[in-house]
Design an enzyme around this catalytic site. Sequence first.
Site, PDB file in Angstrom:
ATOM      1  N   ARG A  51      34.980 -22.719 -53.437  1.00 40.02           N
ATOM      2  CA  ARG A  51      36.215 -22.509 -54.417  1.00 40.02           C
ATOM      3  C   ARG A  51      35.802 -21.074 -55.154  1.00 40.02           C
ATOM      4  O   ARG A  51      34.662 -20.933 -55.378  1.00 40.02           O
ATOM      5  CB  ARG A  51      35.770 -23.709 -55.397  1.00 40.02           C
ATOM      6  CG  ARG A  51      36.445 -25.151 -55.092  1.00 40.02           C
ATOM      7  CD  ARG A  51      36.367 -25.943 -56.283  1.00 40.02           C
ATOM      8  NE  ARG A  51      36.821 -27.238 -55.760  1.00 40.02           N
ATOM      9  CZ  ARG A  51      36.505 -28.351 -56.479  1.00 40.02           C
ATOM     10  NH1 ARG A  51      36.482 -28.312 -57.915  1.00 40.02           N
ATOM     11  NH2 ARG A  51      36.809 -29.527 -55.859  1.00 40.02           N
ATOM     12  N   LYS A 110      42.744 -39.794 -65.367  1.00 44.09           N
ATOM     13  CA  LYS A 110      41.463 -39.819 -65.077  1.00 44.09           C
ATOM     14  C   LYS A 110      40.480 -40.262 -66.139  1.00 44.09           C
ATOM     15  O   LYS A 110      40.651 -40.038 -67.212  1.00 44.09           O
ATOM     16  CB  LYS A 110      40.844 -38.617 -64.239  1.00 44.09           C
ATOM     17  CG  LYS A 110      41.063 -37.292 -65.353  1.00 44.09           C
ATOM     18  CD  LYS A 110      40.609 -36.217 -64.809  1.00 44.09           C
ATOM     19  CE  LYS A 110      40.410 -35.031 -65.854  1.00 44.09           C
ATOM     20  NZ  LYS A 110      39.863 -33.768 -65.285  1.00 44.09           N
TER      21      LYS A 110
END
Length: 647
Positions: A369, A471
């Site tokens: 990333r 989540k």
Amino acid sequence: MTLRWELPDGSFRTGESGITGQDLAGAIGPGLARAAVAVELDGELLDLGRPLHTSGKLRIITDRTEEGRDILRHSAAHVLAQAVLDLFPGSTFAIGPPIEDGFYYDFGIDHPFLPEDLSRLEERMEELIAADQPFIRRSMSRAEALEVFQSHPFKLEIIESVDPSEVAEGEEVTVYSNNGFVDLCRGPHVPSTGRLKAVKLLRSSGAYWRGDENRPQLQRIYGTAWESRRSLKDYLHRLEEAERRDHRKLGPALDLFSFPRQLGAGLMVWHPKGGMVRKLMEDHSRKLHEHFGFEFVFSPHLARSQLWETSGHLDFYSENMYPPMVLDGGDQYLVKPMNCPFHVLIYRSRGRSYRDLPIRLSELGGVYRYERSGVIHGALRARGFTQDDSHTFCTRQQLPAELDMHLLFVLSWLRDFGFSEFEADLSTRPDKFVGDPQLWEVAEEALLRSLQKGGVSHRVAEGEGAFYGPKIDVHVRDTIGRRWQMSTIQVDFALPDNFGLEYADTDNVFRRPVMIHSAKAGSIERFFGVLVEHYAGAFPLWLAPIQVTVSPVADRHSDYARQVAEKLESVGLRVRVDASSDRLGEKIRRAMTAKHPVVMVVGDQDVKNATVGLRRFGETQEKRAVPLPEIAAALAEEALPPNSLPG
RNA sequence: GCUGGCGUAGCUCAGACGGCCAGAGCAGCUGAUUUGUAAUCAGCAGGUCGUGGGUUCGAGUCCCACCGCCAGCUCCA
């Protein structure tokens, strides 16, 4: 008029209207009077000097509590602002709240604060504190406040913004002044600057006004304040302790890993010792995944851009992805920042039936990333890392049971690595979301129920879920109380849609599966970094890269030392013999510095009796004449991977 | 990415004002020492002073750019 207050212990106090919190505290006891910083009357925090005019539930806030320290720190922030305005004429001030373990204040000033400025400011603050200036509270109309703060644009913005948490309710705002210095503030404050016993400025940095990087950058000064010199010292000691545990120091020092500059920022290499720990972690991870019914898959590091278009990553994640490489006929390939699309393709590689579900795919997947340069932080925030990533495909009906299982899995995993305190964040539907709101509710409910069932303390983070689903993030507290985000369990409604996933249900209708993303360690690199800090580099026996160092006292004991090592190796221990010609003290020191869990010293007596001298990390006293077979068996037992699986 | 700080041997650090061959401790190597629980002694070796430009008779020291690291902001596993 006589008023009556109920104290937290259920007792009552009476007093005449107009009496202050300070008076009341004094009436209860001199110790309390000294420690008091404010009172809370029916949920409202008031200055100690505020005359009380109503009866109600009353609580005296002392400087030993976090609330009391917040007030202390808030007052310290005021004094800092006062010092800055004194010493740097023309500067303007923004906000200065208390934060965990301290406070900060933001200033508009063209001069960045240097370390020597902080010393000067600290001195000035000491003078202001010594002067013991009272903090005087005053209400004024907003118009008047705009006048008072006319040369401080940030204050004007706050006054105009009508945020009651920053100013006050209604049309009135409150200000506090001490000796000519006036700050907009809701309060409360300590009665006078002299109450600040232990204040220290720590560092300066830039910070955006209102936390918005498109707005002006201010100069922020961080400081800390405590109720006593002693507490301040303890705090500074805690900071040192954290520094001592820093994985960025310990990693290279213990030869676990490094960040060679040649690789570039955020890219690490694992040395053999770190590699051993990682191998053990991964072995354990695979064992647990297998136990919980996961299957192992593997996927490549890059894929055509089209995949990332379908998955939605190019829309939502492209700023974190490396630029494409153009190959062959102009096809673009992108390095993967996540593993999910690959697992989705595995799901989709054939027709699926309800009989196949749930399908649980797991991979230790290396991802890359692009992190902005300023956020990289050792192994905890790297640009290349390995996710212990899994994706579970199941029916809506299976979702609750699957979530329970995932949470159970996560907790087992974390316990095995020595964490015992967990806190979970349940992030719910944000404003911008995809999918069926009803399904969201079902999923949120299921996640919540799992947390309750698992007995995990949690808080609900309203609206902080990802756009594709709610989540749970599980945080742990390490040995010195720091909170780390580790595991995550995310429900995803978007990806199955994007890829048009389906399964044939019992009624021969195609239905869409629900997907659960889950990472138990999060990132292997990050988890390892946290472990290093948690254990301060001294791994428990089962994880230690070298478990036992055998040190012969003199050369003539070397053969026996090797026999000892062989014996230990035969029961599966990782052993090193230190046959150097250094003195014993030096060998011990070397092993302890390297944080080897066990040192065995062997000399004449041991050769004769088949024993060893035993010294364990963290213990100052050694044991002599320990029989070798016994200790080998005991250590072998202790070195087994933990097993906290239920049942 | 932004603000500030920093970058001298593997590590920790010395190197006023720019000026003789850039220093120390630890680690490393060699030798001596054979030692019972946190540093045995001696010798040797090791540096394009982050990289590239520039200023200067002269740059580790001054200036610029880049790279990397640290603290914070913003963002996040």
